[in-house]
Design a protein around this motif. Structure first.
Motif, PDB file in Angstrom:
ATOM      1  N   LYS A 170       0.823  -1.220   0.000  1.00 30.76           N
ATOM      2  CA  LYS A 170       0.000   0.000   0.000  1.00 30.76           C
ATOM      3  C   LYS A 170       0.857   1.270   0.000  1.00 30.76           C
ATOM      4  N   ASP A 190       5.759   6.691  -6.074  1.00 30.06           N
ATOM      5  CA  ASP A 190       5.947   6.979  -7.488  1.00 30.06           C
ATOM      6  C   ASP A 190       7.407   7.286  -7.761  1.00 30.06           C
ATOM      7  N   PHE A 243       2.373   4.485 -10.182  1.00 29.67           N
ATOM      8  CA  PHE A 243       1.016   3.933 -10.113  1.00 29.67           C
ATOM      9  C   PHE A 243       0.051   5.008 -10.583  1.00 29.67           C
ATOM     10  N   ASP A 244      -0.610   4.733 -11.709  1.00 27.20           N
ATOM     11  CA  ASP A 244      -1.623   5.638 -12.252  1.00 27.20           C
ATOM     12  C   ASP A 244      -2.950   5.238 -11.613  1.00 27.20           C
ATOM     13  N   GLU A 245      -3.249   5.873 -10.488  1.00 26.65           N
ATOM     14  CA  GLU A 245      -4.423   5.494  -9.705  1.00 26.65           C
ATOM     15  C   GLU A 245      -5.722   5.695 -10.480  1.00 26.65           C
ATOM     16  N   ASN A 287      -5.940   2.721 -12.607  1.00 30.66           N
ATOM     17  CA  ASN A 287      -5.605   1.473 -11.923  1.00 30.66           C
ATOM     18  C   ASN A 287      -4.545   0.690 -12.708  1.00 30.66           C
TER      19      ASN A 287
END
Length: 152
Positions: free
Chosen positions: A90, A94, A116-118, A121
């Motif tokens: 978690k 980046d 991580f391209d939230e 996803n």
């Protein structure tokens, strides 16, 4: 004397991620020492289970290359794939380095960083080469949408 000790410390540093060679092809025949080649290596993301990255890059041969004194070219290509259920920490950062390897005796490295391209996803991996004084803008990127894993 201090410079020699500093060089030994730098050379002893382990890579962030350990790659396994998948295969290689020769690109230039060398009379003395190994040929120039393109190597394909695989490594798993140390903080994301279920992701393997495949990296292709040039390796300099010849006498200097055989002795580990040559500087490898900055070009590399990367393809990362989901190979199992994705479980990630978690606290991913980046731009975190997931793989790093020296491409010259001291001053040049090739590294892979993760983002991580939230909003989508998706995990994004970038490979590039840098040098203490001047890096290279050459790079490659790959992305993995995080999807439920279905056994084939």
């Amino acid at each position: 004397m201090r410079l020699a000790k500093a060089l030994l410390v730098l050379l002893a540093l382990p890579a962030v991620g350990m790659a396994r060679e998948v295969g290689e092809v020769d690109t230039v025949f060398k009379w003395l020492g190994p040929n120039h080649k393109i190597a394909v290596e695989a490594f798993d993301d140390p903080k994301v289970d279920g992701v393997t990255c495949y990296l292709s890059r040039a390796k300099t041969g010849g006498i200097k290359g055989g002795l580990g004194l040559a500087e490898d070219r900055a070009e590399a290509s990367i393809a990362c794939r989901q190979v199992g259920p994705i479980r990630m920490d978690k606290n991913l950062k980046d731009g975190e380095v997931v793989f790093k390897e020296r491409t010259s005796l001291v001053f040049k490295t090739m590294q892979v960083v993760r983002f991580f391209d939230e909003a989508r996803n998706t995990l994004v991996y970038l490979v590039y080469s840098d040098r203490v004084i001047e890096g290279s803008p050459q790079n490659a990127v790959t992305a993995i949408p995080i999807l439920p894993w279905v056994q084939p």
